[in-house]
Design a protein around this motif. Structure first.
Motif, PDB file in Angstrom:
ATOM      1  N   ASP A 155      41.155  56.109  30.008  1.00 35.97           N
ATOM      2  CA  ASP A 155      42.494  55.830  30.529  1.00 35.97           C
ATOM      3  C   ASP A 155      43.196  54.906  29.539  1.00 35.97           C
ATOM      4  OD1 ASP A 155      44.784  55.165  31.874  1.00 35.97           O
ATOM      5  OD2 ASP A 155      43.777  54.276  33.599  1.00 35.97           O
ATOM      6  N   GLU A 156      44.095  55.460  28.758  1.00 34.86           N
ATOM      7  CA  GLU A 156      44.811  54.681  27.737  1.00 34.86           C
ATOM      8  C   GLU A 156      46.049  53.994  28.295  1.00 34.86           C
ATOM      9  OE1 GLU A 156      44.498  54.700  24.056  1.00 34.86           O
ATOM     10  OE2 GLU A 156      42.758  55.987  23.866  1.00 34.86           O
ATOM     11  N   THR A 157      46.375  54.200  29.561  1.00 36.32           N
ATOM     12  CA  THR A 157      47.574  53.592  30.141  1.00 36.32           C
ATOM     13  C   THR A 157      47.294  52.237  30.786  1.00 36.32           C
ATOM     14  OG1 THR A 157      47.252  54.713  32.263  1.00 36.32           O
ATOM     15  CG2 THR A 157      48.559  55.868  30.595  1.00 36.32           C
ATOM     16  N   GLU A 158      46.042  51.973  31.123  1.00 33.45           N
ATOM     17  CA  GLU A 158      45.693  50.739  31.843  1.00 33.45           C
ATOM     18  C   GLU A 158      46.020  49.475  31.056  1.00 33.45           C
ATOM     19  OE1 GLU A 158      44.314  48.453  34.965  1.00 33.45           O
ATOM     20  OE2 GLU A 158      44.510  50.621  34.953  1.00 33.45           O
ATOM     21  N   LEU A 159      45.891  49.504  29.749  1.00 37.23           N
ATOM     22  CA  LEU A 159      46.051  48.305  28.930  1.00 37.23           C
ATOM     23  C   LEU A 159      47.399  48.241  28.204  1.00 37.23           C
ATOM     24  CD1 LEU A 159      42.463  48.300  27.418  1.00 37.23           C
ATOM     25  CD2 LEU A 159      43.283  47.052  29.411  1.00 37.23           C
ATOM     26  N   GLU A 160      48.337  49.125  28.556  1.00 38.46           N
ATOM     27  CA  GLU A 160      49.620  49.174  27.856  1.00 38.46           C
ATOM     28  C   GLU A 160      50.420  47.877  27.973  1.00 38.46           C
ATOM     29  OE1 GLU A 160      51.513  52.578  29.522  1.00 38.46           O
ATOM     30  OE2 GLU A 160      50.716  53.916  27.991  1.00 38.46           O
ATOM     31  N   ASN A 167      44.213  52.829  22.083  1.00 42.60           N
ATOM     32  CA  ASN A 167      43.971  53.498  20.793  1.00 42.60           C
ATOM     33  C   ASN A 167      42.489  53.796  20.612  1.00 42.60           C
ATOM     34  OD1 ASN A 167      46.718  53.288  20.081  1.00 42.60           O
ATOM     35  ND2 ASN A 167      46.379  51.214  19.320  1.00 42.60           N
ATOM     36  N   ALA A 168      41.827  54.149  21.683  1.00 40.37           N
ATOM     37  CA  ALA A 168      40.376  54.331  21.654  1.00 40.37           C
ATOM     38  C   ALA A 168      39.951  55.776  21.467  1.00 40.37           C
ATOM     39  CB  ALA A 168      39.773  53.790  22.946  1.00 40.37           C
ATOM     40  N   SER A 169      40.884  56.693  21.465  1.00 40.84           N
ATOM     41  CA  SER A 169      40.511  58.108  21.383  1.00 40.84           C
ATOM     42  C   SER A 169      40.111  58.555  19.980  1.00 40.84           C
ATOM     43  CB  SER A 169      41.662  58.978  21.877  1.00 40.84           C
ATOM     44  OG  SER A 169      41.873  58.730  23.242  1.00 40.84           O
ATOM     45  N   SER A 170      40.537  57.816  18.964  1.00 40.72           N
ATOM     46  CA  SER A 170      40.146  58.194  17.607  1.00 40.72           C
ATOM     47  C   SER A 170      39.016  57.285  17.138  1.00 40.72           C
ATOM     48  CB  SER A 170      41.343  58.091  16.659  1.00 40.72           C
ATOM     49  OG  SER A 170      41.868  56.789  16.663  1.00 40.72           O
ATOM     50  N   PRO A 171      37.990  57.855  16.516  1.00 44.21           N
ATOM     51  CA  PRO A 171      36.841  57.044  16.093  1.00 44.21           C
ATOM     52  C   PRO A 171      37.237  55.979  15.072  1.00 44.21           C
ATOM     53  CG  PRO A 171      36.393  59.382  15.891  1.00 44.21           C
ATOM     54  CD  PRO A 171      37.836  59.246  16.205  1.00 44.21           C
ATOM     55  N   TYR A 172      36.612  54.836  15.183  1.00 44.59           N
ATOM     56  CA  TYR A 172      36.866  53.723  14.274  1.00 44.59           C
ATOM     57  C   TYR A 172      35.595  52.904  14.179  1.00 44.59           C
ATOM     58  CZ  TYR A 172      38.702  49.341  12.448  1.00 44.59           C
ATOM     59  OH  TYR A 172      38.922  48.226  11.691  1.00 44.59           O
ATOM     60  N   GLU A 173      35.198  52.570  12.976  1.00 43.20           N
ATOM     61  CA  GLU A 173      34.004  51.752  12.790  1.00 43.20           C
ATOM     62  C   GLU A 173      34.362  50.564  11.906  1.00 43.20           C
ATOM     63  OE1 GLU A 173      29.394  52.125  11.313  1.00 43.20           O
ATOM     64  OE2 GLU A 173      30.655  53.889  11.397  1.00 43.20           O
ATOM     65  N   PRO A 174      34.369  49.370  12.461  1.00 43.47           N
ATOM     66  CA  PRO A 174      34.706  48.187  11.660  1.00 43.47           C
ATOM     67  C   PRO A 174      33.576  47.841  10.690  1.00 43.47           C
ATOM     68  CG  PRO A 174      33.978  47.518  13.824  1.00 43.47           C
ATOM     69  CD  PRO A 174      34.031  49.027  13.835  1.00 43.47           C
TER      70      PRO A 174
END
Length: 100
Positions: free
Chosen positions: A32-37, A73-80
């Motif tokens: 759910d990307e809307t919860e943290l908008e 912005n969690a739908s695209s993979p990201y590795e710090p």
């Protein structure tokens, strides 16, 4: 009265909770990307969390717990950059220096 229990009313579907998934690709579909908008975060921020709700009925309704996947912005993979990558880069630089 120590034996008294407050009644619990919980609608897992109305709040976005559901059974946990077995793969990351399935979890990505349920974020759910809307919860943290409304949070004041920079537009480049990436955030993902799993909210776990234990089922007090002992598994009568789909398992011992339910989950809700939220993110920004969690739908695209990201590795710090982690410490292991920094150590690997330092080790590679040391080997290059030894070989030259």
């Amino acid at each position: 009265d120590r034996e008294f229990r407050c009644p619990i009313v919980f609608d897992k579907k109305g709040l976005g909770f559901g059974d946990p998934v077995a793969s990351v690709s399935e979890a990505l579909k349920r974020i759910d990307e809307t919860e943290l908008e409304d949070l004041d975060l920079p537009p480049t921020a990436r955030f993902a969390a799993i909210v776990v709700r234990r089922n007090s009925s002992g598994g009568d309704d789909g398992g011992n717990y339910w989950v809700r996947y939220i993110g920004l912005n969690a739908s695209s993979p990201y590795e710090p950059w982690s410490s292991s990558k920094i150590f690997a880069a330092a080790n590679a630089a040391e080997r290059l220096q030894e070989d030259s």
